[in-house]
Design a protein around this motif. Structure first.
Motif, PDB file in Angstrom:
ATOM      1  N   PHE A 240      -8.070  -2.167 -63.664  1.00 12.06           N
ATOM      2  CA  PHE A 240      -8.292  -3.614 -63.609  1.00 12.06           C
ATOM      3  C   PHE A 240      -9.706  -3.967 -64.078  1.00 12.06           C
ATOM      4  CE2 PHE A 240      -5.006  -4.570 -60.014  1.00 12.06           C
ATOM      5  CZ  PHE A 240      -3.983  -4.425 -60.934  1.00 12.06           C
ATOM      6  N   TYR A 241     -10.703  -3.208 -63.617  1.00 15.37           N
ATOM      7  CA  TYR A 241     -12.078  -3.456 -64.057  1.00 15.37           C
ATOM      8  C   TYR A 241     -12.208  -3.304 -65.568  1.00 15.37           C
ATOM      9  CZ  TYR A 241     -14.373  -3.753 -59.453  1.00 15.37           C
ATOM     10  OH  TYR A 241     -14.788  -4.159 -58.211  1.00 15.37           O
ATOM     11  N   ALA A 242     -11.561  -2.272 -66.116  1.00 16.08           N
ATOM     12  CA  ALA A 242     -11.618  -2.051 -67.563  1.00 16.08           C
ATOM     13  C   ALA A 242     -10.993  -3.221 -68.318  1.00 16.08           C
ATOM     14  CB  ALA A 242     -10.906  -0.747 -67.922  1.00 16.08           C
ATOM     15  N   GLU A 243      -9.889  -3.760 -67.782  1.00 16.85           N
ATOM     16  CA  GLU A 243      -9.240  -4.917 -68.412  1.00 16.85           C
ATOM     17  C   GLU A 243     -10.160  -6.138 -68.388  1.00 16.85           C
ATOM     18  OE1 GLU A 243      -5.650  -5.447 -69.646  1.00 16.85           O
ATOM     19  OE2 GLU A 243      -6.406  -3.463 -70.145  1.00 16.85           O
ATOM     20  N   ILE A 244     -10.838  -6.354 -67.260  1.00 17.33           N
ATOM     21  CA  ILE A 244     -11.755  -7.494 -67.144  1.00 17.33           C
ATOM     22  C   ILE A 244     -12.934  -7.321 -68.089  1.00 17.33           C
ATOM     23  CG2 ILE A 244     -13.343  -8.694 -65.594  1.00 17.33           C
ATOM     24  CD1 ILE A 244     -11.367  -8.013 -63.310  1.00 17.33           C
TER      25      ILE A 244
END
Length: 348
Positions: free
Chosen positions: A95-99
Motif C-alpha cells: 500500500f505504501y509503495a502504491e501511494i
C-alpha cells in the motif's frame, strides 16, 4: 468478482485461490522455507478487479512470535511472525509503495487506489470501485477460530468452551507472549480495516471481501470450518455495529474452504508432534522479499553480535514502517518528523 458470483462459484473459488497462492509460493527461493519434517503456515492477500484476474499481492509464512522478555521499546524487531501478520505487514508495504507511486507520478491509471475529497477538503485514497481484497490462510487462524465447537469434542480440550469469544494471546512454549491471536486481529480488521492506524491518514478503510481457509486433513466438513470462521471473525464483533462512526463499519466477508494444503503446511493434531519452521518468508508485488527469524524478529542470518545494527532490521518492523510513513507525511494534514511525534501518538 461480485459477491453473488463468488457465492455461486464457491466450489471453484477455494481451489482457485489456493492454486494461485501456492504457485506464487513455489516460485520463491528455498531460503526460509520448511526443510525436512518442518511445517509452517502460509497466508496471502489477493486482489480481484472487474478487468483483471485475481492475483496475489502479498504473502507470508510463519508460526513464531517474540516472548515477553525479548520485547523492545524501539520497534526494531517484528514481535509477531505468524503467517497472517507477516502477510498483512507485507500488504502494508505494498500500500505504501502504491501511494508513493501516486505521489511521484501524479497518476492513477495503474494504481489500485483512487482519490476522493474528505470532509475537511483534503484528499484521501480508497480502493478502486469493483476491486476486492481477499485473504487466504492454509489453516484456521490461532485463537478463537481454532477452538472446537462440537460438544462431543469439548472434553478433549478441557476449558475451551469457556474461552470461546474471548480475546486470547498467541500460544508459546516457555516465555509468555503478549501478541494477540490471529483470530482476534482478523476480527479487528473486520471493524477498522486492514490498513492500520498510520495508513488511515492516507486511506479510507480497506476491508476484506472474502476469507478462504485450507481444510484440515483431520476434519473433512467444510460447513464446520466456515461456521467457525463466521462466528469468530464476524459474528462476535457485530455488537459494535451501532457504536461505529463512518467510514468504519462491521465488515462481513464471504467465508469459504479451500483444499487441504501440501504436506509442509499440514500440522499434526498435537503441538508436541509438530516440528515448526522458525523462519518467516515475506513477499509482496512491489518488490519486497525477505526472511525473518521468528524467535528474534530480525532478518535471517543475524548473529548475536550483529543484532544491534540497523542492517538486521526487517522492513516489516514498526520502526521501518514508521520511517516510511514519515517520508510520506506531506500527503496528510499533520506536519511532523519522527523526532516530534511518537509512534504511539501517531497511531492515536
Amino acid at each position: 468478482m461480485e459477491e453473488s458470483q463468488l457465492e455461486l462459484d464457491e466450489k471453484q473459488w477455494g481451489p482457485m485461490v489456493a492454486d494461485k497462492v501456492f504457485s506464487l509460493y513455489k516460485s520463491l527461493p528455498k531460503k526460509g522455507k520448511p526443510q525436512g519434517r518442518e511445517v509452517t503456515v502460509l497466508s496471502a492477500f489477493l486482489l480481484s478487479s472487474p478487468s483483471q484476474d485475481t492475483e496475489v499481492i502479498a504473502l507470508g509464512t510463519g508460526t513464531k512470535c517474540i516472548g515477553r522478555s525479548k520485547l523492545t521499546h524501539s520497534g526494531n524487531i517484528v514481535n509477531d511472525s505468524h503467517a497472517e501478520i507477516i502477510a498483512r505487514r507485507a500488504l502494508l508495504r505494498f500500500f505504501y509503495a502504491e501511494i508513493q507511486c501516486l505521489n511521484d507520478n501524479n497518476g492513477f491509471q495503474n494504481s489500485i487506489f483512487e482519490s476522493e475529497l474528505d470532509g475537511s477538503g483534503g484528499i484521501k485514497y480508497k480502493i478502486r470501485a469493483g476491486w476486492k481484497l481477499h485473504l487466504y490462510i492454509s489453516q484456521l487462524p490461532c485463537g478463537d477460530a481454532s477452538l472446537c465447537l462440537v460438544p462431543s469434542s469439548i472434553g478433549e480440550h478441557e476449558g475451551c468452551s469457556e474461552l470461546i469469544g474471548l480475546v486470547q494471546r498467541k500460544p508459546g512454549r516457555g516465555d509468555t507472549t503478549l501478541s494477540v491471536s490471529c483470530s482476534d486481529k482478523i476480527a479487528r480488521w473486520n471493524v477498522v480495516g486492514v490498513q492500520g492506524a498510520l495508513l488511515s491518514y492516507f486511506l479510507r478503510p480497506v476491508y476484506l471481501h472474502s476469507v478462504t481457509v485450507g481444510r484440515s486433513p483431520y476434519v473433512s466438513e467444510d460447513v464446520c470450518l466456515v461456521k467457525q470462521l463466521k462466528r469468530s471473525l464476524f459474528e462476535r464483533v457485530t455488537p459494535l455495529s451501532n457504536e461505529l462512526i463512518k467510514p468504519f463499519e462491521v465488515n462481513k466477508p464471504i467465508f469459504s474452504a479451500a483444499p487441504v494444503p501440501p504436506k509442509e503446511f499440514q500440522h499434526s493434531e498435537t503441538a508436541q508432534a509438530t516440528l515448526t519452521c522458525g523462519y518467516s518468508v515475506c513477499w509482496n508485488k512491489s518488490g519486497l522479499h525477505e526472511v525473518v527469524l521468528g524467535t528474534t524478529g530480525r532478518k535471517q542470518g543475524t548473529s548475536s553480535k550483529g543484532a544491534v545494527y540497523p542492517s538486521t532490521e526487517s522492513f516489516l518492523c514498526k520502526k521501518r514502517l514508521l520511517e516510511t510513513f514519515i517520508s510520506l507525511r506531506h500527503e496528510c494534514k499533520i506536519r511532523c518528523s519522527s523526532n516530534e511525534v511518537s509512534y504511539r501518538e501517531l497511531k492515536g
